[in-house]
Design an enzyme around this catalytic site. Structure first.
Site: not given
Length: 425
Positions: A80-82, A84, A169
């Site tokens: 998921f957002s890791a 980024k 965010y």
């Protein structure tokens, strides 16, 4: 240190845990193993580096929902957002070569992005989640969401909102902003760039955007999430309207019709390029990326980032509450500091469910924790790493002072799918 100073299967590692670790991380590994007490709790991996050397590389549990396929050295999780943090690292590599500059307007490189009041938005603004483009365009469909070039075009045409210049965010749009920028100066999409700019120089197969190609050693773990397909008419009616409101916060930044189905079954979310959310990585590969950053940009004899640029990634962001998610997410250049003051030193990126990669240049250390559990009976998944943070910090300090013991290098090295298809080694 001697071979006996390493934790190994049947030689100090908890039952069911594979890999190896410096013996001073015994408590850390025991806590990690306790997070996966049975088949319904899935599996995961933990990797730690000190001064560019791997000192913990362990994995345990199951990679599928039925609890039949064991997690292996080459099991990758969608983080998921890791993701980024990996996409931001691509931007830093391009900046290091002079293709980009942090304080230059994005429109300098991507001219169409300058439309609708965006001409002065800089690369730094985007990396710090201050571009004012956090909400998904109204009416975006599942098919459009999986068309990365269409989403990049939507970002270029979008108008900024009232959050421009303030920390808000960008849960999904962040990835297409970075991929559109990177495509403008390289001609390549983010899936290819993550492989060429991150995986190749780190010599690991464990970094992919979306589903790894056929024949890749990295195999994707199934996400343990509710598989019910029963419709909720009230939610389906209300949710799109709430998401479209100016003050919808994180919900407006993440919601799209059919979002739940994207992580069910064969995980259709992996069939697109969503550089903010659908990275598939091994803990070892993600930790190695952050290890290079924490080690002055250098690892395995390779200068992954210049020392000057790596030092500049530390920054001193102020812990202001993020206007979309309501908690402090101090961002500098694509990475954030700990949202819980004092929990972790350094910076990195956390993802939904509690997966994360992290660097602490002050101690020369880095780590990554990945798993496949989302919304299971262990309801505190998002904060699951908190119990590891203190023991991990202590073990890193002890091992560094005494001299850490390096573990064997597990997992597949970089594989070039194009070369393989053409019969090259």
């Amino acid at each position: 240190m001697s071979r006996q100073s390493l934790l190994r299967p049947k030689e100090g590692l908890p039952r069911g845990v594979l890999g190896a670790g410096d013996a001073r991380f015994a408590t850390v590994v025991r806590i990690f193993a306790g997070m996966f007490p049975g088949r319904r709790f899935g599996g995961g991996a933990l990797a730690v580096f000190i001064d560019g050397r791997p000192v913990v590389d362990v994995w345990t549990g199951w990679a599928d929902r039925r609890g039949e396929q064991l997690w292996t050295a080459d099991t990758g999780a969608m983080v998921f957002s890791a993701t980024k943090g990996v996409a931001a690292t691509v931007i830093h590599r391009l900046t290091d070569r002079g293709l980009l500059a942090y304080d230059e307007p994005v429109a300098t490189y991507w001219p169409t992005f300058g439309a609708n009041g965006k001409a002065d938005i800089t690369v730094r603004d985007v990396l710090r989640h201050r571009a004012g483009l956090s909400h998904l365009p109204g009416g975006v469909t599942k098919d459009e969401l999986l068309d990365h070039e269409a989403m990049e075009a939507k970002m270029a045409a979008a108008a900024v909102d009232y959050l421009r210049g303030r920390p808000a965010y960008h849960a999904l749009t962040y990835g297409w902003l970075l991929s559109g920028l990177a495509r403008a100066v390289t001609g390549c999409g983010m899936r290819e760039l993550i492989r060429e700019e991150v995986a190749r120089p780190l010599n690991t197969d464990g970094l992919h955007l979306g589903r790894p190609p056929a024949g890749s050693p990295t195999q994707v773990a199934q996400i343990l999430a509710p598989q019910s397909t029963r419709a909720n008419p009230v939610f389906n009616f209300v949710a799109p309207r709430v998401a479209g409101l100016p003050l919808s916060g994180a919900f407006g930044a993440m919601f799209f019709p059919g979002v739940k189905s994207f992580v069910q079954g064969d995980i259709p979310f992996l069939d697109g390029e969503v550089p903010a959310a659908n990275g598939v990585v091994t803990a070892r590969a993600l930790a190695k990326m952050y290890a290079a950053i924490a080690n002055g940009g250098r690892i395995d004899g390779t200068q992954f980032l210049s020392e000057e640029l790596a030092r500049g990634l530390v920054g001193k962001p102020k812990p202001w509450p993020d206007l979309n998610i309501g908690v402090p997410m101090p961002f500098h250049l694509g990475y954030h500091e700990s949202p819980i003051p004092g929990l972790l030193k350094g910076f990195g990126h956390i993802g939904l469910g509690g997966t994360l990669g992290w660097a602490d240049p002050e101690t020369g250390s880095a780590f990554a924790f990945v798993h496949n559990r989302l919304l299971t009976p262990m309801v505190f998944d998002m904060a699951s790493f908190a119990g590891l943070a203190g023991p991990l910090r202590n073990a890193i300090g002890i091992a560094r002072r005494a001299g850490p013991a390096a573990v064997p290098k597990y997992g597949a090295r970089y594989r070039d799918p194009v070369a393989k298809a053409k019969g090259r080694p």
